[in-house]
Enzyme design. Structure first.
Site, PDB file in Angstrom:
ATOM      1  CE  LYS A   1      -7.622  -3.731   4.655  1.00 34.86           C
ATOM      2  NZ  LYS A   1      -8.544  -2.675   4.202  1.00 34.86           N
TER       3      LYS A   1
ATOM      4  NE  ARG B   1      -9.321  -6.210  -0.984  1.00 38.35           N
ATOM      5  CZ  ARG B   1      -8.329  -5.453  -0.506  1.00 38.35           C
ATOM      6  NH1 ARG B   1      -7.250  -6.007  -0.029  1.00 38.35           N
ATOM      7  NH2 ARG B   1      -8.428  -4.145  -0.514  1.00 38.35           N
TER       8      ARG B   1
ATOM      9  NE  ARG C   1      -4.543   4.872   1.034  1.00 40.48           N
ATOM     10  CZ  ARG C   1      -4.991   3.641   1.275  1.00 40.48           C
ATOM     11  NH1 ARG C   1      -4.754   3.073   2.440  1.00 40.48           N
ATOM     12  NH2 ARG C   1      -5.690   2.986   0.380  1.00 40.48           N
TER      13      ARG C   1
ATOM     14  NE  ARG D   1      -3.283   2.403  -3.138  1.00 38.91           N
ATOM     15  CZ  ARG D   1      -3.791   1.598  -2.219  1.00 38.91           C
ATOM     16  NH1 ARG D   1      -3.160   1.417  -1.078  1.00 38.91           N
ATOM     17  NH2 ARG D   1      -4.935   0.983  -2.444  1.00 38.91           N
TER      18      ARG D   1
ATOM     19  NE  ARG E   1      -9.595   1.134  -3.418  1.00 36.91           N
ATOM     20  CZ  ARG E   1      -8.817   2.051  -2.853  1.00 36.91           C
ATOM     21  NH1 ARG E   1      -8.770   3.266  -3.331  1.00 36.91           N
ATOM     22  NH2 ARG E   1      -8.092   1.740  -1.809  1.00 36.91           N
TER      23      ARG E   1
HETATM   24  P1  ADP Z   1      -7.179  -0.957   0.142  1.00 39.54           P
HETATM   25  O1  ADP Z   1      -7.303  -1.889   1.309  1.00 39.54           O
HETATM   26  O2  ADP Z   1      -6.922   0.444   0.568  1.00 39.54           O
HETATM   27  O3  ADP Z   1      -8.282  -1.091  -0.848  1.00 39.54           O
HETATM   28  P2  ADP Z   1      -4.919  -2.486  -0.859  1.00 39.54           P
HETATM   29  O4  ADP Z   1      -3.600  -1.826  -0.962  1.00 39.54           O
HETATM   30  O5  ADP Z   1      -5.109  -3.524   0.185  1.00 39.54           O
HETATM   31  O6  ADP Z   1      -5.923  -1.287  -0.719  1.00 39.54           O
HETATM   32  O7  ADP Z   1      -5.316  -3.156  -2.264  1.00 39.54           O
HETATM   33  C1  ADP Z   1      -5.247  -2.450  -3.462  1.00 39.54           C
HETATM   34  C2  ADP Z   1      -5.850  -3.297  -4.599  1.00 39.54           C
HETATM   35  O8  ADP Z   1      -5.110  -4.531  -4.757  1.00 39.54           O
HETATM   36  C3  ADP Z   1      -7.293  -3.756  -4.388  1.00 39.54           C
HETATM   37  O9  ADP Z   1      -8.238  -2.787  -4.740  1.00 39.54           O
HETATM   38  C4  ADP Z   1      -7.337  -4.979  -5.313  1.00 39.54           C
HETATM   39  O10 ADP Z   1      -7.440  -4.617  -6.659  1.00 39.54           O
HETATM   40  C5  ADP Z   1      -5.981  -5.608  -5.114  1.00 39.54           C
HETATM   41  N1  ADP Z   1      -6.027  -6.600  -4.017  1.00 39.54           N
HETATM   42  C6  ADP Z   1      -5.411  -6.498  -2.810  1.00 39.54           C
HETATM   43  N2  ADP Z   1      -5.657  -7.594  -2.058  1.00 39.54           N
HETATM   44  C7  ADP Z   1      -6.468  -8.395  -2.801  1.00 39.54           C
HETATM   45  C8  ADP Z   1      -7.101  -9.652  -2.582  1.00 39.54           C
HETATM   46  N3  ADP Z   1      -6.936 -10.324  -1.440  1.00 39.54           N
HETATM   47  N4  ADP Z   1      -7.872 -10.170  -3.576  1.00 39.54           N
HETATM   48  C9  ADP Z   1      -8.029  -9.532  -4.716  1.00 39.54           C
HETATM   49  N5  ADP Z   1      -7.493  -8.328  -4.999  1.00 39.54           N
HETATM   50  C10 ADP Z   1      -6.704  -7.761  -4.054  1.00 39.54           C
END
Ligand code: ADP
Length: 189
Positions: free
Chosen positions: A14, A88, A127, A133, A145
């Site tokens: 994404k 999400r 990654r 991270r 996750r």
């Molecule tokens: P990825 O898509 O690789 O899991 P992101 O960088 O988008 O990683 O998100 C990292 C973390 O941030 C998620 O695992 C979650 O804990 C939090 N997060 C991100 N976006 C949301 C969301 N829309 N709702 C709840 N938690 C979120």
């Protein structure tokens, strides 16, 4: 306005594709994950978000929705937004609809990147070598996750399908190949 929701499991690509789409259509790219990571690390809010994210859990809706809305409000006079990692949960999707409706606009399209689970795990571990991270480096957290994605996030696709806005995109291939598929889907609208 062109409001794109870029959807898919962790590691689906994404972030990479958002940056390309942003340039192609002159959009604002909002990644809720990036926004959480960019918060002042001494603030209570940052600590709270980190306590969820580092374990691979979702940050609670109330906080996430508030953060997203204030991030969108920072921008005026724009062509549109790429929502990356938001919504999400179905509650977040409902909140986004309401929020955009108040601004006399709506989600244009949800682009859902489809990638097999084995490939996701490999990509995230790869990654981790550069992202630093905590949530990428640990196979148990990656598992959490993906499990949270399947349970809480995957149903969001159904929400947009019911609005005739869902397009599924094969997320396996070169970055350019996937980008071409996304562009075709957007231009077909
Ligand atoms: P990825 O898509 O690789 O899991 P992101 O960088 O988008 O990683 O998100 C990292 C973390 O941030 C998620 O695992 C979650 O804990 C939090 N997060 C991100 N976006 C949301 C969301 N829309 N709702 C709840 N938690 C979120």
């Amino acid at each position: 306005m062109l409001n794109l929701v870029l959807f898919g499991p962790p590691g689906a690509g994404k972030g990479t594709q958002s940056e390309l789409l942003k340039k192609q259509y002159d959009l604002v790219h909002i990644s809720t994950g990036d926004v959480f990571r960019a918060l002042d690390e001494n603030s209570d809010l940052a600590q709270l978000a980190k306590s969820y994210a580092d374990k691979g859990n979702l940050v609670p809706d109330e906080i996430t929705i508030q953060i997203l809305e204030s991030e969108v409000q920072k921008h005026t006079d724009i062509n549109g937004v790429i929502y990356d990692g938001f919504p999400r949960t179905t509650d977040q999707a409902v909140a986004l609809d309401k929020f955009l409706d108040k601004k006399d606009t709506a989600v244009t399209l949800m682009l859902s990147l489809i990638v097999p689970e084995d490939e996701l795990k490999e990509r995230l571990l790869e990654r981790a070598k550069v992202s630093g991270r905590a949530d990428d480096a640990n196979p148990e957290i990656i598992k959490t996750r993906i499990a949270n994605y399947n349970k809480s996030t995957a149903p969001v696709a159904e929400f947009y399908k019911n609005q005739n806005k869902l397009v599924e995109i094969n997320g396996v291939g070169t970055i350019e190949e996937i980008f071409d598929r996304l562009i075709q889907a957007i231009n077909a609208r």
